[in-house]
Design an enzyme around this catalytic site. Structure first.
Site, PDB file in Angstrom:
ATOM      1  N   GLU A 163      18.368  17.669  14.372  1.00 23.62           N
ATOM      2  CA  GLU A 163      17.285  18.472  13.812  1.00 23.62           C
ATOM      3  C   GLU A 163      16.880  19.546  14.802  1.00 23.62           C
ATOM      4  OE1 GLU A 163      14.256  15.613  12.763  1.00 23.62           O
ATOM      5  OE2 GLU A 163      15.796  14.225  12.088  1.00 23.62           O
ATOM      6  N   GLU A 252       8.324  19.889   6.390  1.00 20.28           N
ATOM      7  CA  GLU A 252       7.938  18.485   6.286  1.00 20.28           C
ATOM      8  C   GLU A 252       6.550  18.352   6.908  1.00 20.28           C
ATOM      9  OE1 GLU A 252       9.282  14.175   8.273  1.00 20.28           O
ATOM     10  OE2 GLU A 252      10.383  15.995   8.747  1.00 20.28           O
TER      11      GLU A 252
END
Length: 337
Positions: A163, A252
């Site tokens: 990520e 997110e």
């Protein structure tokens, strides 16, 4: 405060409170990983991807304020010193895996995470790229707001995930990120992972963004703007040692329901996608790398939005921005309880 990192040769304090330790490149935390005990640092990728070196020479270059007060010497890498208790338990997995892998349980994907993202699935991807608009969204205590790329392979408890992106809250209390999890080998002396980025975008004003690439030469290299930052060695992965089979791009947040209702933690700029450029946060120039290291436009992107009244998403494609999307929102409101 936590003590300085082992192997520190110089310490730099930034005006905004970050403390940067310049650590001998051979003594960085990556080498605490059991599979990297005898690892030799690779300074650059064997094969440079096409489409990487022509990263836009952006006048709005990523800047970290600690540079005003010094530079790390050659042969060292800058590590952000942690200033408070740090909990390594949190992992974030993109939500589309609910569809892809029904057996992923709530331990892996806690229900208090909300998403607005797009995914390319079921491909053979040798890397991913995007230009990500940078904001500083409001976050409530012990929550966070992320804009990032996920590169994934495998499934269930064998899932491998890389990520890269930016976060608001800096994962101070909520994750295993940056160089706190051994495994990522940093090679760059100018970019401190987890350090603050400035300036950020202004609503209705100047937009700031960072370009992020992951490309695979066996190892997975991270490039931010025109700088190679470092790599995840292939030896630490079970599935990502070859290619990835899914990429996600997007936002997110964590919603801990403070005050008994939906959080007011913002995603992106805190404004909905329909406000568009200069107001809503965006990702542009989405791409993936093929076997020949060429950058391709992703097709058949799957959108995934957990609660559109709270945070939403709008995709598009044009000549200037390539494949792009706007995403985000304010969280708690009359429509988002």
């Amino acid at each position: 405060e936590l003590p300085m990192h082992e192997g520190t040769v110089k310490t730099i304090e930034s005006d905004d409170g970050d403390v940067i330790d310049c650590v001998d490149i051979r003594k960085q935390p990556a080498f605490n990983h059991p599979l990297l005990k005898n690892h030799t640092v690779q300074i650059k990728p064997h094969a440079q991807s096409r489409g990487i070196d022509e990263a836009e020479n952006n006048p709005n270059m990523l800047f970290q304020s600690w540079h005003k007060n010094g530079e790390c010497p050659e042969g060292t890498v800058p590590l952000l010193r942690r200033t408070q208790n740090f909990n390594h338990s949190r992992r974030s997995y993109p939500a589309f895996l609910h569809k892809k892998v029904a057996q992923l349980n709530d331990v892996n994907n806690p229900s208090n995470h909300e998403y607005a993202q797009v995914s390319a699935v079921d491909g053979n991807y040798y890397g991913a790229r995007a230009t990500i608009n940078v904001w500083n969204p409001l976050t409530n205590f012990e929550e966070l707001s992320i804009a990032q790329i996920w590169v994934l392979a495998g499934d269930g408890n064998k899932l491998n995930s890389l990520e890269a992106g930016w976060t608001s809250d800096g994962y101070q209390s909520t994750g295993c990120y940056n160089l706190d999890c051994p495994g990522f080998v940093q090679t760059n002396k100018n970019i401190a992972l987890g350090g603050s980025i400035e300036p950020v975008s202004k609503y209705g004003g100047e937009q700031r963004d960072i370009s992020i690439f992951n490309n695979n030469d066996g190892n997975w290299w991270l490039q931010v703007q025109d700088q190679l930052v470092g790599y995840w060695p292939s030896s630490i992965f079970t599935h990502l040692a070859g290619t990835s089979d899914a990429i996600s791009w997007g936002g997110e947040i964590v919603n801990n329901q403070p005050n008994g209702h939906h959080t007011s933690t913002q995603m992106g700029s805190g404004h909905f996608p329909n406000e568009a450029y200069g107001k809503a946060s965006f990702f542009t120039k989405l791409g993936y790398f093929d076997e020949g290291n060429n950058v391709k436009d992703p097709e058949n992107l799957e959108p995934f939005v957990t609660r559109p009244p709270c945070y939403d998403l709008r995709t598009g494609k044009d000549n200037k921005f390539g494949v792009f999307f706007y995403f985000g929102g304010p969280g708690y409101s009359a429509n988002c309880q």
